[in-house]
Design a protein around this motif. Sequence first.
Motif, PDB file in Angstrom:
ATOM      1  N   ASP A  27     -30.948 -14.166  20.712  1.00  0.00           N
ATOM      2  CA  ASP A  27     -31.828 -13.725  21.798  1.00  0.00           C
ATOM      3  C   ASP A  27     -32.927 -12.787  21.299  1.00  0.00           C
ATOM      4  OD1 ASP A  27     -29.426 -12.253  21.383  1.00  0.00           O
ATOM      5  OD2 ASP A  27     -29.710 -11.101  23.220  1.00  0.00           O
ATOM      6  N   HIS A  28     -32.734 -12.229  20.104  1.00  0.00           N
ATOM      7  CA  HIS A  28     -33.694 -11.263  19.559  1.00  0.00           C
ATOM      8  C   HIS A  28     -34.615 -11.856  18.497  1.00  0.00           C
ATOM      9  CE1 HIS A  28     -31.467  -7.788  21.402  1.00  0.00           C
ATOM     10  NE2 HIS A  28     -30.524  -8.709  21.400  1.00  0.00           N
ATOM     11  N   ILE A  29     -34.224 -12.999  17.925  1.00  0.00           N
ATOM     12  CA  ILE A  29     -34.975 -13.514  16.760  1.00  0.00           C
ATOM     13  C   ILE A  29     -35.494 -14.950  16.888  1.00  0.00           C
ATOM     14  CG2 ILE A  29     -33.725 -12.032  15.123  1.00  0.00           C
ATOM     15  CD1 ILE A  29     -32.404 -14.964  14.359  1.00  0.00           C
TER      16      ILE A  29
ATOM     17  N   GLY B  81     -31.031  -2.590  24.236  1.00  0.00           N
ATOM     18  CA  GLY B  81     -31.165  -4.005  23.903  1.00  0.00           C
ATOM     19  C   GLY B  81     -30.980  -4.882  25.119  1.00  0.00           C
ATOM     20  N   HIS B  82     -30.067  -4.461  25.989  1.00  0.00           N
ATOM     21  CA  HIS B  82     -29.837  -5.135  27.271  1.00  0.00           C
ATOM     22  C   HIS B  82     -29.681  -4.035  28.311  1.00  0.00           C
ATOM     23  CE1 HIS B  82     -29.123  -9.168  25.465  1.00  0.00           C
ATOM     24  NE2 HIS B  82     -28.780  -8.415  24.414  1.00  0.00           N
ATOM     25  N   GLY B  83     -30.342  -4.183  29.434  1.00  0.00           N
ATOM     26  CA  GLY B  83     -30.328  -3.152  30.463  1.00  0.00           C
ATOM     27  C   GLY B  83     -31.732  -2.988  31.013  1.00  0.00           C
TER      28      GLY B  83
ATOM     29  N   GLY C 176     -32.189  -1.391  20.245  1.00  0.00           N
ATOM     30  CA  GLY C 176     -31.612  -2.718  20.023  1.00  0.00           C
ATOM     31  C   GLY C 176     -30.276  -2.787  20.739  1.00  0.00           C
ATOM     32  N   ASP C 177     -29.360  -3.586  20.232  1.00  0.00           N
ATOM     33  CA  ASP C 177     -28.079  -3.770  20.915  1.00  0.00           C
ATOM     34  C   ASP C 177     -27.056  -2.687  20.576  1.00  0.00           C
ATOM     35  OD1 ASP C 177     -29.174  -5.858  22.212  1.00  0.00           O
ATOM     36  OD2 ASP C 177     -27.835  -7.413  21.420  1.00  0.00           O
ATOM     37  N   LEU C 178     -27.516  -1.582  19.961  1.00  0.00           N
ATOM     38  CA  LEU C 178     -26.618  -0.434  19.859  1.00  0.00           C
ATOM     39  C   LEU C 178     -26.420   0.184  21.233  1.00  0.00           C
ATOM     40  CD1 LEU C 178     -27.680   1.324  16.545  1.00  0.00           C
ATOM     41  CD2 LEU C 178     -25.562   0.098  17.039  1.00  0.00           C
TER      42      LEU C 178
END
Lengths: 323, 286
Positions: free
Chosen positions: A118-120, A251-253, A215-217
């Motif tokens: 989803d990021h690349i 990353g998501h939110g 990011g997704d951290l």
Amino acid sequence: MTILLGRRHVIQGFACIGVTAAMLPCCGGYWMRASAAARDFSLGEIADGIYAFAGVYELMAPANQGAICNLGLIVGNDAVALIDSGGSIKEGQEFLAAVRWITAKPIRYLINTHMHPDHIFGNAVFREAGATIVGHHNLPRALEARGSYYLQSYREQLGDELMKGIEIIPPTVLVDDRLELDLGGRSLELRAWKPAHTDNDLTVFDKATRTLFAGDLVFMSHLPTLDGSLLGWMRQMSELAAVDAARVVPGHGPASAGWPDALQPEQHYFELLAADLRKSIAAGVPLSEAVKTAGQSARDGWSLFDEFNGRNATAGYAELEWE
Amino acid sequence: MSDSSHIVRRTTLRNTAAALLLAVAAIGGFASLTRAETADAPSNETWNSLKTDVFANRPIKDNEGLISIEAPRRAQDAALVPVDIRIDPAKAPNGVKAITLIIDVNPSPVAATFKFGDNSGVTHFSTRVRVNDYSFVRAIAETQDGQLYMTETFVKASGGCSAPAVKNQDEAKATMGQMKLRQFAAKDSIDGRSPELQLMIRHPNNSGLQRDPQTQLFIPPHFIHELSVMQGDRKIFSMESGISISEDPNFRFNYHPDGKNPIRVEATDTDGNKFQDQWPLETAKL
Ligand SMILES: [Zn+2]
Ligand SMILES: [Zn+2]
């Protein structure tokens, strides 16, 4: 029907591009979407010169064009940097169009926060636009191991149409520990983390506005997904919280949230999940049983809980039983 | 069923690294192997074309309650699917000689063969496997008198073999070969009657089904293919296995302890690395 603002107004507001529809000039200089059914691509200004797109809380699918993660734009005096490229060429193109609506400055860097599709998957769009791709020092290795699998398995999930043109493109500038990037009067601090969400997590910090692209951290509302190390993620949480940011783009939110409060929900979830798993492991409850209940008490407030909790619990159990 | 998939089936019988390499080279992708079972409905088609390769023409009986298998209906993680196998001691008073674990749709369907020592006392055995697609997972027991009994369960999973399971590559390299043994007293064991052991081995157990994106060649498989678990000089079980056992192989089983000899483990991987360890018997946990 959405009314779109002219370029002048966008600086303070949102660049909304009706993505699957033709743009028609009308209503005295305003732009309107030709089709109400089209999805919006909204790149909103969350701080001075910082824009973010918020993905939906869904699995990647043809209907959402893979646009499930948050994306960012940082505008300097001379050039801009983008954070992540989206989950399809289509989304990447919409992102690029939205960027171009806001600024004509060259795209100097595309920063990939980690390996997930989803990021690349939109990387090719920005390579063509001349961007240098930047990533964690482990990212090329991770893409080498997983790239062909991603291309194959996501074809089933996204369909041939949306997979068109997607290439796995590794970064050429690697971040060992920290790296400073300059956009002209604007300096970004990139930081490579130890294994947490994945073993190639990278964050971007804009010093001028104290905005952290995590990011997704950082997951909010969308249940965190574990593809690295639960212990590593939990151990680095305090270091992450110590980043002197005013706001975060998770990353998501949502596109933007207050820092470090934004970390609370995911920290709570990990603590509950780990406590449940440790208790089961100590009592000799086998994996197959333990994952049925672990983390369940943290369910409230999370989207996609059932899609990911069992998987997180499985990975967490396999990691924690070595403690 | 294509010719190439038959080559795969036959070569996996010996479960050797060489055979697996050949298998991997022969299939050049595994689409043809999974096609039969991509539908929701379970199908025995794959098994029917496979069983004579594995067991020649020996009759395989319905399990008649002698052996049972449990696995999640839908895998949480296709690379880490827990499988539980139980033998009914009333139906097999002397235990079983061997259990073969088969995952129909995997590129190398024979996941492992476990051979038990005399009086090992193993009636419950669990491990974790990769399941590549919607598939039957089967356990075939060979009793002391040479009869074969089969049981099966259906698992919905995807991509368990081709997905790189290793989440933390540096750690996987640094810890390869480390082992851990947990000993459970009878009262804390799953069946509540006999003591149990849980053996954990750090190993990427790489399936070899990922392609190098530049060369499009398969990255060579690297997994533990031989394992033996002894108490002193007495065999509890040995295993010959293929690419389907999950990363960080993990086995939990009850057993019949005899004397106070230590538990000894030896493992060999496809690169020829040998790993061994031993642990004193925790007599408080018998
Ligand atoms: Zn993501
Ligand atoms: Zn991710």
